[in-house]
Design an enzyme around this catalytic site. Structure first.
Site, PDB file in Angstrom:
ATOM      1  N   LYS A 156      45.486  38.359  28.781  1.00  0.00           N
ATOM      2  CA  LYS A 156      46.516  37.425  28.335  1.00  0.00           C
ATOM      3  C   LYS A 156      47.423  38.061  27.288  1.00  0.00           C
ATOM      4  CE  LYS A 156      44.806  34.124  26.191  1.00  0.00           C
ATOM      5  NZ  LYS A 156      43.848  33.094  25.863  1.00  0.00           N
ATOM      6  N   THR A 214      47.824  41.276  26.716  1.00  0.00           N
ATOM      7  CA  THR A 214      48.531  42.379  27.372  1.00  0.00           C
ATOM      8  C   THR A 214      49.736  41.853  28.150  1.00  0.00           C
ATOM      9  OG1 THR A 214      46.437  43.557  27.532  1.00  0.00           O
ATOM     10  CG2 THR A 214      48.204  44.307  28.978  1.00  0.00           C
ATOM     11  N   ARG A 245      48.639  36.222  17.540  1.00  0.00           N
ATOM     12  CA  ARG A 245      47.636  36.092  16.480  1.00  0.00           C
ATOM     13  C   ARG A 245      47.219  37.462  15.946  1.00  0.00           C
ATOM     14  NH1 ARG A 245      43.457  33.099  20.018  1.00  0.00           N
ATOM     15  NH2 ARG A 245      44.782  34.160  21.530  1.00  0.00           N
ATOM     16  N   LYS A 282      33.887  42.262  21.516  1.00  0.00           N
ATOM     17  CA  LYS A 282      35.089  41.833  22.206  1.00  0.00           C
ATOM     18  C   LYS A 282      36.242  42.816  22.023  1.00  0.00           C
ATOM     19  CE  LYS A 282      38.151  37.802  22.583  1.00  0.00           C
ATOM     20  NZ  LYS A 282      39.358  38.385  21.979  1.00  0.00           N
ATOM     21  N   ALA A 329      39.856  29.114  18.392  1.00  0.00           N
ATOM     22  CA  ALA A 329      40.390  28.239  19.434  1.00  0.00           C
ATOM     23  C   ALA A 329      39.402  27.145  19.822  1.00  0.00           C
ATOM     24  CB  ALA A 329      40.785  29.059  20.649  1.00  0.00           C
ATOM     25  N   PHE A 345      41.957  31.217  24.520  1.00  0.00           N
ATOM     26  CA  PHE A 345      41.110  30.768  25.631  1.00  0.00           C
ATOM     27  C   PHE A 345      41.932  30.401  26.866  1.00  0.00           C
ATOM     28  CE2 PHE A 345      37.723  29.263  22.338  1.00  0.00           C
ATOM     29  CZ  PHE A 345      37.303  30.558  22.176  1.00  0.00           C
ATOM     30  N   PHE A 400      44.923  44.910  39.219  1.00  0.00           N
ATOM     31  CA  PHE A 400      43.966  46.017  39.207  1.00  0.00           C
ATOM     32  C   PHE A 400      44.174  46.796  40.500  1.00  0.00           C
ATOM     33  CE2 PHE A 400      40.780  45.357  35.790  1.00  0.00           C
ATOM     34  CZ  PHE A 400      41.339  44.225  35.225  1.00  0.00           C
ATOM     35  N   TRP A 446      50.156  46.790  32.410  1.00  0.00           N
ATOM     36  CA  TRP A 446      49.092  47.571  31.757  1.00  0.00           C
ATOM     37  C   TRP A 446      49.325  49.058  32.044  1.00  0.00           C
ATOM     38  CZ3 TRP A 446      45.394  51.210  32.589  1.00  0.00           C
ATOM     39  CH2 TRP A 446      44.394  51.358  31.592  1.00  0.00           C
TER      40      TRP A 446
END
Lengths: 564, 564
Positions: free
Chosen positions: B80, B82, B103, B114, B282, B310, B390, B418
């Site tokens: 998200k 990215t 954020r 994470k 969140a 989230f 991907f 990406w």
């Protein structure tokens, strides 16, 4: 505080500081030959000196180092930081290339009762509000590194405890950069199997962390990480030390400290460069700003004025025997700060009776000052006395101090830098230049090879003037253990009350004939010293009933009031 | 980690970021019309935007707001942040004046498992090492303000407890910005009368602090302090709320937050301006960056791309119903991010089986995505889907997603930002411009005047598709109490697992027919919302057996490796 009474006292340090427009930090850097590209600015008036540049500078440290220290502190106050700043400004006014090297303030005393650490009156470093609050985040970085290690220890136990850590013998506590007495003694890990193993723990104030002491003694990031790895954090069930290095966390700790490790550059109200960096406790640690900052300053300036924590018996002794020993430094002159009022208290006068002239009390109290002069002189360094003047001081009181000091060969300079800035300390500055330019003969108090217990005795007898030392048997055994583990060469860091030469904080003046108690000893293997505890040492202060925090505010213009 | 194996992976985010030389932050500010004198630089490539300038900008917030949200997260990852960055870069490449609002990362996940929060591959914000570690110190300031209040509470009790605080009912815990499970449940104040009153306490991670939520919702320093003053920290013996304002400490808290409150400016790898500021949880909070940053960005740029925490059921709903409601914002378009792999997991495939093509599973899993599209459309905002590609994705799998989304009127854009940066998201950007430039009809899910329990029901039934809500009787009583206290107009902040529409984290895809349990409710009077807890909420994560912290290091050049 009540918003209705948020008025700004025009004589407060904050108000005096607010009247001066700080010069761009590049201009301050230029005074020391630091190019703009070697400055990492934090706003317009704060910067970090790039580590590469700083290391290049510190490698050719050649300036003269002036140490400012003091008599044993009393509630009357001495003004050591103010004098350090005033002397620095006066040296600049005398045309010298000068830098000041100071500790950073801790948020604990800022919100408690002691206040900040940026000087006062017309001898301040600025921006005082920023420096007294977060500054460039160094202490937050140290807190995070310290607490990451603490989390890693409990996490290691949680996930199988491969190192066989004895959870009753984890000596690595947690830290917070606040005064918070409720955190002194805690139990962590409650709440069942998902939340760890219950055990006793506690929080110290950040400045008491060994990470802080290491931060202030390391010479490079690599040295920093190696020292972090040597820290003993616990014992295993076989009572062998477990080090931070074994927890594989020192790379992360060093990463957290990377930016912080670069010395901070700010300025005085008169635009003199000041390197303000690090701030270890002066009891369980050595109590002076970072070696990186001091050595960088010595590489950039001809004269560097710095200070040590507490009185000369604790702060200056550690500055000389720990910091100078580890960092290869030699001071060219020592300034001892005293006030007439404080000497009266050493002479037996109560705080409420300090107003009227009392030459007899001053004469009696001057004994404290004279002893510190003798002690500093024994290190082979020239000594001069600065009297931080109050309007209530009388000529006869000053004369009494001059006479006492003359008997031990030290000149006395009444100074008014608090009221007048550099102009009030020119007499002091001129004498300091004269002394510092003469050859000196600095020598450490004891050799590194001396057994640890004899190092403690040397400090107790020659600095404190104790009749002897009485160490607990367990403490003596630990000293023997430390020597067996290969730590016998380390210097000793005394944790004693700052209020007296003795271990009794109420014994002002010139205590003698006492036996110094050594209750316990601790190894700070990363910092590189053995701590000798002469009594209970407070590593987490509490807040008073009406903390300074109740008077601090910020208005919509961004002005922060209530700081001192 | 072992020094011998400290090699830098050339495909790591850190290595990709290190290849790009950041442009001077003044140049980035100039893209948004921020003059150099309104930037408080932190080094060469980070700055805070002066509060006066930011407030001037936010007052004329006129840009179009694009919200990036996602399907329910799975272990396969969505990307998200990215995508938010890639879309921002693509809008800039399309010639638009754009700013990204994100954020700030927390140290907890950075050292846990994470990782950081600066995007990845060729869609990153830089300096990623700095942003992921201390950045400009905002979270440290929030921790200090939070913990100062905690110290003030215990100190108040210690010195006589004039407010008659019931020490069993102190709800204000302490915080640390780390994952440290041993601190979840503690007992403080042990050690006898000098150290306070023993009581149960605990630590949350800093991002869970109500101070963080307030920081992210306040419109001015004055608003910030007023909100801090409204926070309920305890009950007195008569069970009445005790607020932070009564402890006379909010001026100091605001002073600690003064600098932090200014939005941070950084850049993407492609030089697009990014305002990165604040980071509330969140679950028990609303999970998006500060109102100050978003509104400032909207005053400076024509398009602002931001994200919510989230999946869309939690993060976007709160973004819309809490943040947009309080801050007077209206999004012009919503982007929902999904990956083929994650949709396969929603379609019932195990993580180890994600490699081979599985169109059936993608079709089944697309139901999760479709529901989020329907939900966002119900807010009256146009929706578009971004597939973060991907190499293993097949044309038939993509086609299956397109078919499912077409049925609910949403276009799908496979993106390769990406790997390719902005060039990989131009299709998405062009569609977003088209949608955002058309008139939209944003409406909140519920009116502020609706009773609190009906607000919860509205979210449960219309967003989560629950059959109903089952609240504990005590929770219902508390809601009635909150309404009697005058808090009935507040929006509701749901604390539910992010992994499912339901309260069961293992129920992927499209749960239905369930009854949403409301275990407890809490008042966040300062932040301005009522938290409804649908189960146990973790406010202090733990570290895994091999935390990321073991792989992070810094070399003598200052390069920090091991961050992700």
């Amino acid at each position: 505080m009540d918003k209705a009474v948020r008025e700004i006292d025009p004589n407060s340090d904050a108000a005096i500081a607010a009247k001066v427009e700080p010069r761009p930090i590049e201009e301050i850097g230029a005074k020391l030959g630091v190019p703009a590209e070697a400055l990492f600015r934090y706003g317009h008036d704060k910067a970090k000196i790039a580590l590469g540049f700083a290391r290049h500078a510190e490698a050719r440290a050649g300036g003269k180092l002036i140490l400012v220290t003091a008599i044993n502190p009393t509630p009357a106050g001495e003004g050591k930081t103010t004098t350090t700043i005033g002397l620095g400004d006066a040296l600049a006014r005398a045309g010298k290339k000068v830098a000041i090297a100071l500790r950073e303030p801790s948020l604990g005393p800022v919100f408690g009762s002691k206040g900040g650490a940026t000087g006062g009156g017309h001898s301040q470093i600025i921006p005082m509000q920023d420096i007294n609050l977060h500054f460039t985040g160094d202490f937050h970085a140290i807190s995070a590194a310290h607490n990451l290690l603490a989390a890693a220890i409990d996490n290691h136990v949680y996930w199988g405890n491969a190192l066989d850590i004895d959870t009753r013998r984890i000596s690595w506590r947690r830290v917070v950069d606040l005064n918070d007495r409720a955190l002194r003694n805690v139990i962590v890990g409650l709440g069942g199997p998902a939340n760890g193993f219950p055990r006793e723990d506690g929080f110290d104030i950040t400045v008491a962390s060994e990470v802080m002491a290491i931060f202030c003694l390391a010479r490079s990031l690599e040295d920093l990480e190696e020292r972090l790895g040597r820290m003993v954090v616990a014992q295993n069930r076989a009572r062998q030390p477990v080090t931070a290095g074994e927890l594989k966390i020192t790379g992360s700790m060093a990463a957290l400290l990377r930016d912080a490790f670069q010395p901070n550059l700010v300025q005085t109200l008169e635009g003199t460069p000041a390197l303000v960096h690090g701030g270890p406790f002066a009891n369980i640690a050595h109590g002076c700003n970072s070696v990186m900052a001091t050595r960088t300053a010595l590489g950039l300036a001809d004269y560097v004025v710095t200070e040590a924590g507490f009185g000369a018996d604790l702060g200056a002794e550690k500055f000389l025997d720990i910091k100078c020993r580890q960092a290869g430094l030699a001071p060219s002159a020592v300034v001892i700060v005293a006030t007439v009022r404080a000497l009266k208290m050493h002479g037996g006068v109560a705080q409420k009776d300090l107003g009227p002239e009392n030459v007899t009390a001053v004469k009696r109290g001057a004994g404290n000052l004279v002893r510190h002069i003798e002690n500093m002189t024994a290190f082979g360094v020239p000594v001069v006395v600065a009297i931080n003047r109050f309007t209530s001081d009388t000529p006869d009181e000053i004369a009494a101090i001059e006479a006492a000091c003359a008997a031990v060969g030290a000149r006395v300079h009444p100074c008014s830098h608090w009221a007048d800035g550099s102009a009030g300390a020119m007499n002091l500055a001129e004498d300091v230049i004269r002394l510092a330019d003469a050859p000196s003969d600095f020598r450490l108090l004891y050799e590194s090879g001396l057994p640890l217990v004899q190092k403690i005795e040397a400090i107790a007898q020659r600095i404190y003037r104790a009749a002897g030392v009485s160490a607990e048997p367990a403490a003596l055994r630990k000293l023997t253990d430390f020597e067996a583990m290969g730590y016998g060469e380390l210097p000793v860091c005394m944790a004693k009350t700052q209020y007296s030469f003795s271990a009794d904080p109420t014994w002002r003046g010139t205590p003698e004939g006492f036996i110094l108690p050594i209750r316990d000893v601790r190894l700070s293997a990363g910092a590189g010293f053995v701590v000798a505890l002469c009594g209970d040492v407070m590593t987490m202060p509490g807040l008073p009933s009406h903390p300074a925090a109740e008077n601090i505010f910020v208005d919509e213009s961004g002005f922060i009031g209530g700081l001192s």
